[in-house]
Design a protein around this motif. Sequence first.
Motif, short mmCIF file in Angstrom:
data_model
loop_
_atom_site.label_atom_id
_atom_site.label_comp_id
_atom_site.label_asym_id
_atom_site.label_seq_id
_atom_site.Cartn_x
_atom_site.Cartn_y
_atom_site.Cartn_z
N GLU A 1 -12.84 -21.18 -14.48
CA GLU A 1 -13.38 -20.05 -13.72
C GLU A 1 -13.13 -18.75 -14.44
O GLU A 1 -12.75 -17.76 -13.84
N GLU A 2 -13.25 -18.74 -15.76
CA GLU A 2 -12.99 -17.47 -16.40
C GLU A 2 -14.30 -16.76 -16.70
O GLU A 2 -15.38 -17.29 -16.46
N SER A 3 -14.16 -15.54 -17.23
CA SER A 3 -15.34 -14.72 -17.47
C SER A 3 -16.42 -15.49 -18.21
O SER A 3 -16.13 -16.22 -19.16
N PHE A 4 -17.64 -15.30 -17.78
CA PHE A 4 -18.86 -15.82 -18.43
C PHE A 4 -19.04 -17.32 -18.28
O PHE A 4 -19.96 -17.88 -18.85
N SER A 5 -18.16 -18.00 -17.52
CA SER A 5 -18.28 -19.45 -17.37
C SER A 5 -19.43 -19.76 -16.40
O SER A 5 -19.84 -18.92 -15.60
N ALA A 6 -19.90 -21.01 -16.46
CA ALA A 6 -20.97 -21.44 -15.55
C ALA A 6 -20.49 -21.32 -14.11
O ALA A 6 -21.26 -20.98 -13.21
N ALA A 7 -19.19 -21.59 -13.88
CA ALA A 7 -18.66 -21.53 -12.52
C ALA A 7 -18.84 -20.13 -11.92
O ALA A 7 -18.90 -19.98 -10.70
N LEU A 8 -18.93 -19.13 -12.75
CA LEU A 8 -19.13 -17.75 -12.26
C LEU A 8 -20.55 -17.27 -12.60
O LEU A 8 -20.79 -16.07 -12.70
N ASP A 9 -21.45 -18.20 -12.77
CA ASP A 9 -22.85 -17.88 -13.10
C ASP A 9 -22.97 -16.95 -14.30
O ASP A 9 -23.85 -16.10 -14.35
N GLY A 10 -22.07 -17.11 -15.24
CA GLY A 10 -22.14 -16.30 -16.46
C GLY A 10 -21.65 -14.87 -16.29
O GLY A 10 -21.76 -14.05 -17.21
N ASN A 11 -21.09 -14.56 -15.12
CA ASN A 11 -20.61 -13.19 -14.88
C ASN A 11 -19.16 -13.02 -15.36
O ASN A 11 -18.44 -13.99 -15.51
N PRO A 12 -18.74 -11.75 -15.53
CA PRO A 12 -17.33 -11.53 -15.86
C PRO A 12 -16.44 -11.99 -14.72
O PRO A 12 -16.89 -12.10 -13.58
N GLU A 13 -15.19 -12.22 -15.02
CA GLU A 13 -14.28 -12.71 -14.00
C GLU A 13 -13.98 -11.64 -12.95
O GLU A 13 -14.09 -10.44 -13.23
N GLY B 1 -24.60 -11.68 -38.43
CA GLY B 1 -24.91 -13.03 -37.95
C GLY B 1 -25.19 -13.09 -36.46
O GLY B 1 -25.28 -12.07 -35.77
N ARG B 2 -25.32 -14.34 -35.96
CA ARG B 2 -25.54 -14.56 -34.52
C ARG B 2 -24.27 -14.10 -33.78
O ARG B 2 -23.16 -14.46 -34.16
N LEU B 3 -24.47 -13.32 -32.75
CA LEU B 3 -23.31 -12.77 -32.05
C LEU B 3 -22.56 -13.86 -31.30
O LEU B 3 -23.18 -14.66 -30.58
N LEU B 4 -21.27 -13.87 -31.45
CA LEU B 4 -20.43 -14.84 -30.76
C LEU B 4 -20.37 -14.48 -29.29
O LEU B 4 -20.02 -13.35 -28.94
N ASP B 5 -20.77 -15.43 -28.44
CA ASP B 5 -20.62 -15.22 -26.99
C ASP B 5 -20.15 -16.53 -26.39
O ASP B 5 -19.94 -17.51 -27.11
N ASP B 6 -19.97 -16.54 -25.07
CA ASP B 6 -19.38 -17.73 -24.45
C ASP B 6 -20.24 -18.98 -24.65
O ASP B 6 -19.70 -20.08 -24.77
N GLY B 7 -21.56 -18.79 -24.72
CA GLY B 7 -22.45 -19.93 -24.93
C GLY B 7 -22.21 -20.55 -26.31
O GLY B 7 -22.10 -21.78 -26.44
N LEU B 8 -22.11 -19.70 -27.31
CA LEU B 8 -21.87 -20.20 -28.66
C LEU B 8 -20.47 -20.81 -28.76
O LEU B 8 -20.27 -21.84 -29.42
N VAL B 9 -19.52 -20.20 -28.09
CA VAL B 9 -18.15 -20.73 -28.09
C VAL B 9 -18.14 -22.15 -27.51
O VAL B 9 -17.56 -23.07 -28.08
N ASP B 10 -18.86 -22.34 -26.39
CA ASP B 10 -18.95 -23.68 -25.78
C ASP B 10 -19.58 -24.67 -26.74
O ASP B 10 -19.13 -25.81 -26.87
#
Length: 237
Positions: free
Chosen positions: A171-183, A94-103
């Motif tokens: 401000e955790e990994s992959f959040s918009a606050a970190l421009d999608g980068n890891p923490e 299926g579609r891979l679960l990532d932070d965008g899909l989680v949101d």
Amino acid sequence: MNVDIFTLFPEWFEWLSAQRHIANVTATGSRIECVNFREHTPLGAGQVDDTPFGGGAGMVLRVDVLDSALRARYGVDPVELRAARRVIALAPGGRLLDDGLVDELASEPELTLLCGRYEGFDERIIEHFASDVVSIGRYVLSGGELAAMVLCDAVMRKLPGALGDERSAEEESFSAALDGNPEYPHYTRPAEYRGWRVPEVLLSGHHERIEQWRRERSSERGARRSLPPDESVPPTR
Ligand code: ADE
């Protein structure tokens, strides 16, 4: 948020429900409920699966069993259901679960998760009942339950009140606050251990410099991740 999980192993989810962040959100109105679809099978002896047409190994979950279980739960033809709520089949392709899909899923009021077992679902379950097929990675688990737990964990920790400190999710990994980068890396006491010193800037009390340092480390980690595997340094998180 209300989450219904269709599974042959409802008792496994007792552990998940007892986890602090899940308990925090269920205490404030969210809920997780399991439906054992074996209890709704129209077949004898609790049968839920069958051999694949065309031959091959393993057993396949039957479409009529999922039809009755979904119908019993929601009182409508399951074909209609996916217009009203996300009905997510967990499957490796299926579609891979990532932070965008989680949101995306965290903003839904209702979720239905279908956990496959054996060789997976009769394809008509996916075609006619599911709104989404979600995978937690390109490997095969023995069933969808662990994947459903991963999804619930990731989604429910985004809900208000899940974490003690709301900033933890911001401000955790992959959040918009970190421009999608890891923490960025974290450190705690002792400031020095076996000669390994915590970066001085973190001890400086200078909030702007700390903020800048954290952003730099976070985007460095993001850049490292986008390199081909043989050029990337082993990730720390
Ligand atoms: N069921 C079996 N393997 C799975 C995976 N990798 N992701 C989601 N569901 C699964």
